[in-house]
Design a protein around this motif. Structure first.
Motif, PDB file in Angstrom:
ATOM      1  N   GLY A 144       0.808  -1.212   0.000  1.00 13.89           N
ATOM      2  CA  GLY A 144       0.000   0.000   0.000  1.00 13.89           C
ATOM      3  C   GLY A 144       0.842   1.262   0.000  1.00 13.89           C
ATOM      4  O   GLY A 144       0.551   2.221  -0.738  1.00 13.89           O
ATOM      5  N   LEU A 145       1.899   1.286   0.810  1.00 16.37           N
ATOM      6  CA  LEU A 145       2.778   2.453   0.837  1.00 16.37           C
ATOM      7  C   LEU A 145       3.482   2.655  -0.498  1.00 16.37           C
ATOM      8  O   LEU A 145       3.660   3.784  -0.969  1.00 16.37           O
ATOM      9  N   MET A 146       3.899   1.550  -1.104  1.00 11.93           N
ATOM     10  CA  MET A 146       4.577   1.673  -2.396  1.00 11.93           C
ATOM     11  C   MET A 146       3.644   2.251  -3.459  1.00 11.93           C
ATOM     12  O   MET A 146       4.018   3.157  -4.218  1.00 11.93           O
ATOM     13  N   TYR A 147       2.411   1.755  -3.513  1.00 10.88           N
ATOM     14  CA  TYR A 147       1.487   2.259  -4.529  1.00 10.88           C
ATOM     15  C   TYR A 147       0.999   3.667  -4.209  1.00 10.88           C
ATOM     16  O   TYR A 147       0.609   4.410  -5.103  1.00 10.88           O
ATOM     17  N   TRP A 148       1.038   4.043  -2.940  1.00 10.84           N
ATOM     18  CA  TRP A 148       0.770   5.438  -2.594  1.00 10.84           C
ATOM     19  C   TRP A 148       1.861   6.350  -3.171  1.00 10.84           C
ATOM     20  O   TRP A 148       1.578   7.420  -3.715  1.00 10.84           O
ATOM     21  N   GLN A 149       3.103   5.905  -3.071  1.00 12.65           N
ATOM     22  CA  GLN A 149       4.194   6.651  -3.692  1.00 12.65           C
ATOM     23  C   GLN A 149       4.063   6.642  -5.218  1.00 12.65           C
ATOM     24  O   GLN A 149       4.371   7.639  -5.876  1.00 12.65           O
ATOM     25  N   PHE A 150       3.614   5.524  -5.764  1.00 11.81           N
ATOM     26  CA  PHE A 150       3.369   5.470  -7.208  1.00 11.81           C
ATOM     27  C   PHE A 150       2.338   6.525  -7.616  1.00 11.81           C
ATOM     28  O   PHE A 150       2.476   7.185  -8.654  1.00 11.81           O
ATOM     29  N   GLY A 151       1.282   6.666  -6.821  1.00 14.80           N
ATOM     30  CA  GLY A 151       0.264   7.663  -7.138  1.00 14.80           C
ATOM     31  C   GLY A 151       0.814   9.077  -7.134  1.00 14.80           C
ATOM     32  O   GLY A 151       0.461   9.895  -7.986  1.00 14.80           O
ATOM     33  N   ILE A 152       1.699   9.364  -6.178  1.00 13.59           N
ATOM     34  CA  ILE A 152       2.327  10.695  -6.144  1.00 13.59           C
ATOM     35  C   ILE A 152       3.169  10.922  -7.386  1.00 13.59           C
ATOM     36  O   ILE A 152       3.162  12.009  -7.986  1.00 13.59           O
ATOM     37  N   LEU A 153       3.909   9.898  -7.800  1.00 10.54           N
ATOM     38  CA  LEU A 153       4.754  10.033  -8.996  1.00 10.54           C
ATOM     39  C   LEU A 153       3.913  10.223 -10.251  1.00 10.54           C
ATOM     40  O   LEU A 153       4.232  11.064 -11.103  1.00 10.54           O
ATOM     41  N   TYR A 154       2.814   9.472 -10.370  1.00 15.80           N
ATOM     42  CA  TYR A 154       1.952   9.627 -11.537  1.00 15.80           C
ATOM     43  C   TYR A 154       1.283  11.002 -11.558  1.00 15.80           C
ATOM     44  O   TYR A 154       1.129  11.612 -12.614  1.00 15.80           O
ATOM     45  N   ARG A 155       0.898  11.482 -10.395  1.00 15.82           N
ATOM     46  CA  ARG A 155       0.287  12.813 -10.346  1.00 15.82           C
ATOM     47  C   ARG A 155       1.287  13.895 -10.751  1.00 15.82           C
ATOM     48  O   ARG A 155       0.940  14.837 -11.474  1.00 15.82           O
ATOM     49  N   GLU A 156       2.505  13.757 -10.329  1.00 20.79           N
ATOM     50  CA  GLU A 156       3.525  14.718 -10.725  1.00 20.79           C
ATOM     51  C   GLU A 156       3.825  14.628 -12.219  1.00 20.79           C
ATOM     52  O   GLU A 156       4.038  15.633 -12.883  1.00 20.79           O
ATOM     53  N   TYR A 157       3.814  13.413 -12.745  1.00 14.55           N
ATOM     54  CA  TYR A 157       4.098  13.240 -14.173  1.00 14.55           C
ATOM     55  C   TYR A 157       3.010  13.881 -15.027  1.00 14.55           C
ATOM     56  O   TYR A 157       3.306  14.569 -16.012  1.00 14.55           O
ATOM     57  N   PHE A 158       1.750  13.672 -14.653  1.00 14.67           N
ATOM     58  CA  PHE A 158       0.653  14.197 -15.451  1.00 14.67           C
ATOM     59  C   PHE A 158       0.350  15.665 -15.155  1.00 14.67           C
ATOM     60  O   PHE A 158      -0.552  16.236 -15.758  1.00 14.67           O
ATOM     61  N   SER A 159       1.068  16.275 -14.233  1.00 13.76           N
ATOM     62  CA  SER A 159       1.001  17.732 -14.087  1.00 13.76           C
ATOM     63  C   SER A 159       1.932  18.440 -15.065  1.00 13.76           C
ATOM     64  O   SER A 159       1.893  19.675 -15.171  1.00 13.76           O
ATOM     65  N   TYR A 160       2.763  17.697 -15.759  1.00 11.55           N
ATOM     66  CA  TYR A 160       3.658  18.181 -16.815  1.00 11.55           C
ATOM     67  C   TYR A 160       4.530  19.349 -16.324  1.00 11.55           C
ATOM     68  O   TYR A 160       4.438  20.466 -16.824  1.00 11.55           O
ATOM     69  N   PRO A 161       5.374  19.094 -15.325  1.00 13.22           N
ATOM     70  CA  PRO A 161       6.281  20.164 -14.876  1.00 13.22           C
ATOM     71  C   PRO A 161       7.394  20.393 -15.891  1.00 13.22           C
ATOM     72  O   PRO A 161       7.697  19.530 -16.725  1.00 13.22           O
ATOM     73  N   VAL A 162       7.988  21.578 -15.816  1.00  9.53           N
ATOM     74  CA  VAL A 162       9.052  21.935 -16.752  1.00  9.53           C
ATOM     75  C   VAL A 162      10.259  22.451 -15.971  1.00  9.53           C
ATOM     76  O   VAL A 162      10.141  22.926 -14.835  1.00  9.53           O
ATOM     77  N   ASN A 163      11.395  22.348 -16.599  1.00  9.08           N
ATOM     78  CA  ASN A 163      12.635  22.944 -16.107  1.00  9.08           C
ATOM     79  C   ASN A 163      12.945  24.186 -16.930  1.00  9.08           C
ATOM     80  O   ASN A 163      12.742  24.201 -18.147  1.00  9.08           O
ATOM     81  N   LEU A 164      13.395  25.231 -16.284  1.00 12.24           N
ATOM     82  CA  LEU A 164      13.761  26.469 -16.960  1.00 12.24           C
ATOM     83  C   LEU A 164      15.250  26.436 -17.263  1.00 12.24           C
ATOM     84  O   LEU A 164      16.084  26.308 -16.350  1.00 12.24           O
ATOM     85  N   ASN A 165      15.573  26.541 -18.543  1.00 14.00           N
ATOM     86  CA  ASN A 165      16.967  26.523 -18.986  1.00 14.00           C
ATOM     87  C   ASN A 165      17.383  27.937 -19.386  1.00 14.00           C
ATOM     88  O   ASN A 165      16.729  28.581 -20.203  1.00 14.00           O
ATOM     89  N   LEU A 166      18.447  28.399 -18.805  1.00  9.82           N
ATOM     90  CA  LEU A 166      18.966  29.738 -19.065  1.00  9.82           C
ATOM     91  C   LEU A 166      20.256  29.634 -19.847  1.00  9.82           C
ATOM     92  O   LEU A 166      21.213  28.991 -19.392  1.00  9.82           O
ATOM     93  N   ASN A 167      20.261  30.250 -21.033  1.00 12.42           N
ATOM     94  CA  ASN A 167      21.441  30.229 -21.894  1.00 12.42           C
ATOM     95  C   ASN A 167      21.860  31.653 -22.213  1.00 12.42           C
ATOM     96  O   ASN A 167      21.016  32.515 -22.473  1.00 12.42           O
ATOM     97  N   LEU A 168      23.148  31.886 -22.210  1.00 12.35           N
ATOM     98  CA  LEU A 168      23.717  33.165 -22.619  1.00 12.35           C
ATOM     99  C   LEU A 168      24.417  32.966 -23.956  1.00 12.35           C
ATOM    100  O   LEU A 168      25.309  32.120 -24.076  1.00 12.35           O
ATOM    101  N   ASN A 169      23.999  33.731 -24.954  1.00  5.61           N
ATOM    102  CA  ASN A 169      24.533  33.585 -26.304  1.00  5.61           C
ATOM    103  C   ASN A 169      25.250  34.862 -26.714  1.00  5.61           C
ATOM    104  O   ASN A 169      24.867  35.966 -26.303  1.00  5.61           O
TER     105      ASN A 169
END
Length: 629
Positions: free
Chosen positions: A81-106
């Motif tokens: 149960g604890l493992m699948y609870w963690q699975f649910g958190i991971l799936y929720r984070e995945y389907f929230s589609y987070p992004v990383n901000l990349n900063l480049n100096l050109n």
């Protein structure tokens, strides 16, 4: 002789049955290759005894100790149960589609942006000069009645033709329908107008706009300056809308506004700018707007940018529309309209304004990651501007389309949709009432324009910082103004407030790019799921396959047991005989009993007869035996 039947000894019987049992066992082993387990208990015991999942073996090894079995069962399923609870958190984070901000100096050659410069004062165009003069007279009388202020008017030729007199009477009629008037503040409504406690400062000033049903809208202001400007602007827009050809307002006088233009130490010419008219900011000039070759800047610094000397002295302008002097400048990207109200700022007269820029590009992820649009084709708002999609272009187009739909005409400040005409109270008497009501709904987002219009996925902005210094200096102003008067025929009336200088350049060679990348990909998800699986059970991918096999076997056994139960129910239930066939049914029931072969097991014990001589009597016992018989 006689043959007697007897029982076979037990040992002989076991020797004969043993081959049969071995044969049956071999047949069962051969059938076991394709059959499933006979029960859920057998399946579960086999899984727990052979799986690589940690802790499962304890469920079998401790089955004789019910306390341990209960403890490990609770622990095992709690861990699941604890493992699948963690699975649910991971799936929720995945389907929230987070992004990383990349900063480049050109560092590269930079494309110089477009620069729009406006006179900051609307011009008194000849096509509407007479009507504006009449509006000034009406405003003069209004200010005299309301504030006892005698506004000075320039001396003009007031002789007009009959057509112009009719136009003036029409303007007076419409101005009287929308007069500028005072209104008591909310806390002074019940006081009489001539009350000594009521001061002129306790009044709000504004004007009333009504529709055909005499439903009126009070547009009031706490500042008399704002009220006069808004009221004058409302009638000024109506005058502009009556001009059938907008080209009649095109009276560009580039040389009398911009005295000097240089880019990258080279002189500008007419091929480097375009002209347009703004109702409130007058004549505007846009440099480097893709009308010719685009400027590029290879080096930063003030000497590698755009330098302008502009005239800021007001001459024949409309003072009731603009209360400031100077010029207005805006830096924007090519193929984007110049919205002077949003991004522009004023240039002070008698000053040198140095504007340093830094380019910044933002690239967003579309699709599920953000609510941005690539080119605006998926936005439910028609683009009325002849430029690429921007958020402000969409918002203004949305308001204009609602204006045409609700009010029957278009607002003069925005592009004209196809088949529509600009609002003019000689044709649309109640458009002012409709406009201000619609504007209130627009600002409250009742129209939904701010939700419909999305940000573009790629946009370029310029971060600006400005510095000011007096120009020309006190020791150099004499020869500077003398050269301007000789070259540009500049009549010096106000040296300090007559001219201004603007420098626009890149602050540094580097430019910043803000990009987005997915923060949670499929690979990341699988890696995180594997980490959780290893944390709670110390297993691998093959352990997951074992669990999947257990589920499949469970489903298969369920189907097999259900099928067997269904077959057994069919065998137990007697067949239903057809009507009027009792005799036939009885005969059919007896026939199998008669015809069925009976198998019997006959065990014969054969004993060897004694020899013939042994049948003779042996001594005295013979008589006894005979007597017994």
């Amino acid at each position: 002789g006689s043959v007697k039947a007897g029982k076979m000894p037990e040992g002989e019987k076991m020797r004969q049955c043993k081959p049969e049992e071995e044969q049956q066992q071999k047949e069962e082993e051969r059938e076991g290759l394709i059959e499933f387990y006979n029960s859920y208990q057998e399946l579960f015991q086999f899984f727990c005894s052979n799986t690589t999942i940690h802790g499962a073996i304890r469920l079998v090894c401790s089955k004789k100790n019910k306390m341990k079995t209960a403890f490990w069962s609770v622990l095992f399923f709690l861990t699941f149960g604890l493992m699948y609870w963690q699975f649910g958190i991971l799936y929720r984070e995945y389907f929230s589609y987070p992004v990383n901000l990349n900063l480049n100096l050109n560092s590269d050659r930079l494309t110089f942006p477009a620069v729009t410069l406006c006179t900051l004062n609307p011009y008194r165009y000849s096509a509407i000069r007479k009507q504006l003069d009449k509006l000034d007279q009406i405003t003069h009388q209004t200010l005299l009645d309301l504030y006892d202020y005698n506004m000075s008017l320039p001396q003009r030729d007031w002789s007009t033709s009959s057509t112009q007199r009719r136009s003036s009477r029409s303007l007076l009629h419409h101005v009287q329908r929308h007069p500028l008037q005072r209104q008591k503040r909310d806390n002074l409504v019940n006081l009489p107008e001539n009350s000594p406690s009521v001061d002129k400062n306790d009044w709000k000033i504004g004007f009333v706009l009504c529709n055909e049903n005499n439903d009126c809208f009070h547009q009031a202001y706490s500042s008399g300056v704002d009220a006069v400007r808004e009221w004058y602007s409302f009638h000024y827009i109506n005058i502009l809308a009556q001009v059938p050809d907008a080209k009649a307002l095109d009276e560009s006088d580039f040389e009398n506004f911009i005295y000097a233009c240089r880019f990258n130490e080279a002189t500008c010419d007419k091929a480097n700018y375009t002209h347009f008219h703004h109702p409130l900011y007058g004549n505007c000039y846009t440099f480097n707007d893709n009308s010719s070759s685009v400027w590029t800047s290879s080096m930063p610094g003030i000497n590698n940018g755009l330098s302008l000397v502009v005239r800021t002295e007001q001459n024949d302008f409309i003072p009731l529309l603009s209360t400031v002097t100077g010029a207005r400048v805006m830096v924007h990207d090519q193929n984007e309209p110049a919205f002077m109200d949003d991004g522009g700022f004023n240039v002070r007269p008698g000053m040198e304004t140095s504007i340093s820029m830094r380019k910044e590009t933002t690239v967003r992820l579309g699709g599920s990651y953000s609510d941005c649009t690539e080119d605006g084709s998926d936005v439910p708002v028609q683009n009325l501007y002849s430029s690429r999609y921007t958020e402000q272009v969409c918002i203004r187009s949305c308001f204009q389309l609602n204006m045409v739909e609700r009010c029957g005409c278009a607002y003069y400040f925005y592009p004209l949709p196809g088949g529509a005409e600009y609002c003019d109270y000689t044709k649309h008497k109640a458009w002012g009432y409709c406009y201000y009501k619609l504007l209130a709904e627009f600002k409250a987002d009742v129209l939904g324009c701010f939700h419909k219009c999305r940000k573009p996925c790629k946009m370029t902005e310029y971060q600006l910082s400005a510095g000011y210094s007096h120009w020309p200096s006190a020791v150099s102003e004499d020869w500077v103004f003398y050269m301007l008067s000789q070259q540009n025929k500049y009549n010096i009336t106000s040296k300090r407030n007559g001219v201004a200088k603007v420098n626009i350049f890149f602050k540094e060679w580097n430019y910043k790019t803000n990009g987005e990348s997915p923060a949670f990909t499929v690979v990341t998800l699988l890696s995180q799921l594997g980490n959780q699986w290893s944390l709670w059970f110390g297993s691998s991918v093959l352990s997951v396959m074992e669990l999947a096999e257990l589920v499949l076997d469970f489903i298969a056994i369920t189907f097999i047991l259900a099928f067997r139960w269904f077959r057994s129910r069919q065998k137990l239930s007697p067949p239903i005989p057809p009507a009027n066939s009792q005799d036939n049914a009885a005969f059919q029931d007896e026939a199998p009993a008669l015809s069925a072969p009976h198998h019997f097991t006959v065990e014969a014990v054969v004993t060897t007869l004694p020899p013939y001589n042994s049948l003779q009597p042996r001594g005295p016992s013979r008589d006894g035996e005979e007597g017994h018989e």
